[in-house]
Design a protein around this motif. Sequence first.
Motif, PDB file in Angstrom:
ATOM      1  N   ALA A 194      42.456  34.047  92.933  1.00 33.05           N
ATOM      2  CA  ALA A 194      42.876  33.860  91.541  1.00 33.05           C
ATOM      3  C   ALA A 194      41.762  34.262  90.590  1.00 33.05           C
ATOM      4  N   ALA A 195      40.542  33.880  90.913  1.00 37.59           N
ATOM      5  CA  ALA A 195      39.403  34.237  90.061  1.00 37.59           C
ATOM      6  C   ALA A 195      39.231  35.755  89.995  1.00 37.59           C
ATOM      7  N   LEU A 196      39.420  36.437  91.108  1.00 37.96           N
ATOM      8  CA  LEU A 196      39.313  37.899  91.126  1.00 37.96           C
ATOM      9  C   LEU A 196      40.417  38.543  90.293  1.00 37.96           C
ATOM     10  N   ARG A 197      41.634  38.020  90.395  1.00 43.72           N
ATOM     11  CA  ARG A 197      42.743  38.562  89.603  1.00 43.72           C
ATOM     12  C   ARG A 197      42.507  38.327  88.112  1.00 43.72           C
ATOM     13  N   LEU A 198      41.959  37.171  87.756  1.00 43.57           N
ATOM     14  CA  LEU A 198      41.640  36.908  86.355  1.00 43.57           C
ATOM     15  C   LEU A 198      40.571  37.877  85.857  1.00 43.57           C
ATOM     16  N   GLN A 199      39.600  38.174  86.704  1.00 43.41           N
ATOM     17  CA  GLN A 199      38.572  39.145  86.342  1.00 43.41           C
ATOM     18  C   GLN A 199      39.186  40.536  86.179  1.00 43.41           C
ATOM     19  N   ASP A 200      40.155  40.870  87.033  1.00 43.56           N
ATOM     20  CA  ASP A 200      40.872  42.149  86.894  1.00 43.56           C
ATOM     21  C   ASP A 200      41.556  42.227  85.531  1.00 43.56           C
ATOM     22  N   ILE A 201      42.182  41.124  85.121  1.00 41.73           N
ATOM     23  CA  ILE A 201      42.857  41.081  83.820  1.00 41.73           C
ATOM     24  C   ILE A 201      41.858  41.354  82.703  1.00 41.73           C
ATOM     25  N   VAL A 229      47.259  53.281  77.912  1.00 42.83           N
ATOM     26  CA  VAL A 229      47.473  51.971  77.314  1.00 42.83           C
ATOM     27  C   VAL A 229      48.834  51.403  77.713  1.00 42.83           C
ATOM     28  N   ALA A 230      49.801  52.245  77.997  1.00 40.34           N
ATOM     29  CA  ALA A 230      51.106  51.779  78.472  1.00 40.34           C
ATOM     30  C   ALA A 230      51.039  51.340  79.934  1.00 40.34           C
ATOM     31  N   CYS A 231      50.166  51.984  80.717  1.00 39.53           N
ATOM     32  CA  CYS A 231      50.080  51.650  82.153  1.00 39.53           C
ATOM     33  C   CYS A 231      49.206  50.431  82.431  1.00 39.53           C
ATOM     34  N   LEU A 232      48.166  50.234  81.674  1.00 36.25           N
ATOM     35  CA  LEU A 232      47.258  49.118  81.944  1.00 36.25           C
ATOM     36  C   LEU A 232      47.926  47.745  81.838  1.00 36.25           C
ATOM     37  N   PRO A 233      48.837  47.500  80.905  1.00 36.18           N
ATOM     38  CA  PRO A 233      49.517  46.194  80.927  1.00 36.18           C
ATOM     39  C   PRO A 233      50.308  45.964  82.219  1.00 36.18           C
ATOM     40  N   GLN A 234      50.761  47.028  82.845  1.00 32.63           N
ATOM     41  CA  GLN A 234      51.428  46.868  84.143  1.00 32.63           C
ATOM     42  C   GLN A 234      50.450  46.331  85.178  1.00 32.63           C
ATOM     43  N   LEU A 281      57.355  40.922  81.290  1.00 29.87           N
ATOM     44  CA  LEU A 281      56.804  42.095  80.619  1.00 29.87           C
ATOM     45  C   LEU A 281      56.549  43.211  81.621  1.00 29.87           C
ATOM     46  N   GLY A 282      55.972  42.875  82.760  1.00 30.12           N
ATOM     47  CA  GLY A 282      55.701  43.877  83.789  1.00 30.12           C
ATOM     48  C   GLY A 282      56.977  44.559  84.250  1.00 30.12           C
ATOM     49  N   ASN A 283      58.024  43.783  84.454  1.00 28.46           N
ATOM     50  CA  ASN A 283      59.305  44.367  84.853  1.00 28.46           C
ATOM     51  C   ASN A 283      59.843  45.303  83.778  1.00 28.46           C
ATOM     52  N   ARG A 284      59.723  44.883  82.551  1.00 27.47           N
ATOM     53  CA  ARG A 284      60.210  45.727  81.449  1.00 27.47           C
ATOM     54  C   ARG A 284      59.415  47.024  81.364  1.00 27.47           C
ATOM     55  N   LEU A 285      58.103  46.941  81.491  1.00 28.68           N
ATOM     56  CA  LEU A 285      57.272  48.145  81.429  1.00 28.68           C
ATOM     57  C   LEU A 285      57.557  49.099  82.580  1.00 28.68           C
ATOM     58  N   ARG A 286      57.839  48.544  83.755  1.00 22.01           N
ATOM     59  CA  ARG A 286      58.105  49.390  84.922  1.00 22.01           C
ATOM     60  C   ARG A 286      59.499  49.997  84.903  1.00 22.01           C
ATOM     61  N   HIS A 287      60.477  49.223  84.472  1.00 22.06           N
ATOM     62  CA  HIS A 287      61.868  49.663  84.619  1.00 22.06           C
ATOM     63  C   HIS A 287      62.502  50.187  83.340  1.00 22.06           C
ATOM     64  N   GLU A 288      61.970  49.834  82.196  1.00 15.75           N
ATOM     65  CA  GLU A 288      62.569  50.263  80.927  1.00 15.75           C
ATOM     66  C   GLU A 288      61.584  51.089  80.104  1.00 15.75           C
ATOM     67  N   TYR A 289      60.668  51.743  80.791  1.00 13.90           N
ATOM     68  CA  TYR A 289      59.600  52.469  80.116  1.00 13.90           C
ATOM     69  C   TYR A 289      60.114  53.528  79.143  1.00 13.90           C
ATOM     70  N   ASP A 305      51.140  47.655  69.371  1.00 12.86           N
ATOM     71  CA  ASP A 305      51.082  46.243  68.969  1.00 12.86           C
ATOM     72  C   ASP A 305      50.746  45.339  70.150  1.00 12.86           C
ATOM     73  N   LEU A 306      51.331  45.630  71.285  1.00 13.56           N
ATOM     74  CA  LEU A 306      51.038  44.871  72.500  1.00 13.56           C
ATOM     75  C   LEU A 306      49.544  44.945  72.805  1.00 13.56           C
ATOM     76  N   ALA A 307      48.986  46.148  72.714  1.00  9.79           N
ATOM     77  CA  ALA A 307      47.571  46.357  73.016  1.00  9.79           C
ATOM     78  C   ALA A 307      46.662  45.651  72.021  1.00  9.79           C
ATOM     79  N   ARG A 308      47.082  45.580  70.777  1.00 13.91           N
ATOM     80  CA  ARG A 308      46.241  44.980  69.739  1.00 13.91           C
ATOM     81  C   ARG A 308      46.410  43.474  69.614  1.00 13.91           C
ATOM     82  N   VAL A 309      47.583  42.945  69.952  1.00  9.99           N
ATOM     83  CA  VAL A 309      47.861  41.528  69.706  1.00  9.99           C
ATOM     84  C   VAL A 309      48.006  40.719  70.998  1.00  9.99           C
TER      85      VAL A 309
END
Length: 113
Positions: A6-13, A42-47, A76-84, A94-98
């Motif tokens: 979990a700590a590693l995944r948080l660091q990845d985030i 910037v669209a791929c990194l939130p995935q 959000l991940g599902n939306r970015l992957r499937h409804e891109y 806005d997602l990237a900034r807020v």
Amino acid sequence: MLSRKAALRLQDIIEDVDRIAMFIDGMSLSAFRADERTMFAVACLPQRITEAAIQIESDDAVLLGPDLPIVKMRALGNRLRHEYRYIDAVIIFDLARVEVPLARAAAELALED
């Protein structure tokens, strides 16, 4: 206490949020729209961020509390992957900034505990 995974995944985030911030630093929406490479990155990194959140085991996710909303991030991940095709540059910018910086703050807070 959080597991090592979990700590590693948080660091990845945190690292991916910092990448997004670096890519859009000082950039206007019109410049963002004109820069296809940055827009794609910037669209791929939130995935990646949502995938890191998904990989946090439910026992650890409970410890994170509402500050890192795993369920919302999965959606959000599902939306970015499937409804891109239907996600506009304005939404990504806005997602990237807020929203994305909020995920970083939550990940940092979780690592402090």
